[in-house]
Design an enzyme around this catalytic site. Structure first.
Site, PDB file in Angstrom:
ATOM      1  N   HIS A   1      41.080  38.705  49.449  1.00 51.79           N
ATOM      2  CA  HIS A   1      40.150  39.928  49.164  1.00 51.79           C
ATOM      3  C   HIS A   1      39.216  39.297  48.459  1.00 51.79           C
ATOM      4  O   HIS A   1      37.988  39.734  48.750  1.00 51.79           O
ATOM      5  CB  HIS A   1      41.335  40.813  48.251  1.00 51.79           C
TER       6      HIS A   1
ATOM      7  N   HIS B   1      47.008  35.655  48.648  1.00 54.81           N
ATOM      8  CA  HIS B   1      46.811  37.274  49.198  1.00 54.81           C
ATOM      9  C   HIS B   1      45.590  37.696  48.606  1.00 54.81           C
ATOM     10  O   HIS B   1      44.631  38.121  49.162  1.00 54.81           O
ATOM     11  CB  HIS B   1      47.932  38.119  48.750  1.00 54.81           C
ATOM     12  N   GLU B   2      45.424  37.226  47.150  1.00 54.78           N
ATOM     13  CA  GLU B   2      44.364  38.100  46.484  1.00 54.78           C
ATOM     14  C   GLU B   2      43.270  37.424  46.675  1.00 54.78           C
ATOM     15  O   GLU B   2      42.043  38.037  46.609  1.00 54.78           O
ATOM     16  CB  GLU B   2      44.749  38.417  45.051  1.00 54.78           C
TER      17      GLU B   2
END
Length: 248
Positions: free
Chosen positions: A133, A129-130
């Site tokens: 980003h 997920h990160e």
């Protein structure tokens, strides 16, 4: 593999607020040391930060070596000119218990919450997920102080790494008679709450900005190329097909 739709340019007007948005959830980001109360030590098993950090770093290393999704994200970042140095770009820390990880765009660093993300499975989910980003910050030059940019990357992360039908059911966005749009509704809900967790905006404002950028960001599947289905071989297929996107 699903086809990708490149993101259109987003509104580049930044929020001029001086607030330190988001990082109040990560006390070690502000140089504070976590000191649990006696009650939290006795009831919640806290007070073992050194042990938790060691386990967290071990889980990170295992994911880097064995997780198809994490390896794919690291390959995509390297091919985009943003190679990840584990010691520099990934940090295991004590966080507020309401979050399991985060991305600090100012330091270009992924935070894994060692007191929450205790299993290898949770660590894999946080890293993937990160790292999306981080990829958006590297590849698309997103401004994380801009609500539209923030909403877009949260939509992409939820779309590519979360929101299987089962998780959508648990979240309340689908039911056996509401399957067609369950994934989209789940992504919208998760992205909205992610925006709320890091910015002081109302639920209506968060929902509005997610809706404004949803279509263009939901259809951008790079660098994974597909939406993950629970109990499937999708992550392995995505890793094998990384060469189609020019990733090593």
């Amino acid at each position: 593999m699903n086809s990708e739709a490149k993101q259109e340019p987003l509104n580049n007007q930044s929020d001029n607020s001086d607030e330190k948005w988001g990082y109040d959830l990560y006390p070690e980001r502000r140089g504070e040391k976590y000191n649990p109360s006696f009650a939290r030590i006795a009831l919640l098993g806290e007070g073992r930060e050194s042990s938790d950090k060691f386990k967290c770093e071990k889980n990170v290393w295992n994911c880097v070596q064995n997780s198809p999704l994490v390896k794919l994200m690291l390959s995509a970042l390297k091919s985009s000119g943003c190679e990840v140095d584990l010691k520099r770009h990934i940090s295991c820390e004590v966080c507020d218990v309401t979050v399991n990880g985060g991305y600090d765009s100012e330091l270009n660093q992924v935070v894994v919450c060692q007191n929450v993300s205790r299993s290898q499975g949770m660590t894999q989910a946080v890293l993937t997920h990160e790292l999306i980003h981080m990829f958006d910050h590297c590849r698309n030059k997103l401004d994380f102080t801009n609500l539209e940019h923030l909403a877009c990357t949260e939509i992409r992360a939820a779309n590519l790494t979360h929101c299987s039908f089962m998780s959508s059911m648990i979240q309340g966005d689908s039911s056996p008679i509401n399957i067609a749009k369950s994934h989209q509704d789940c992504v919208k809900t998760k992205a909205m709450y992610s925006v709320l967790s890091v910015r002081r905006v109302t639920k209506e404002e968060a929902t509005g900005v997610v809706d404004r950028v949803f279509d263009r960001c939901y259809n951008d599947l790079e660098p994974i190329g597909r939406r993950m289905r629970r109990n499937s071989l999708d992550m392995h297929k995505a890793y094998r097909e990384r060469f189609l996107y020019g990733y090593d």
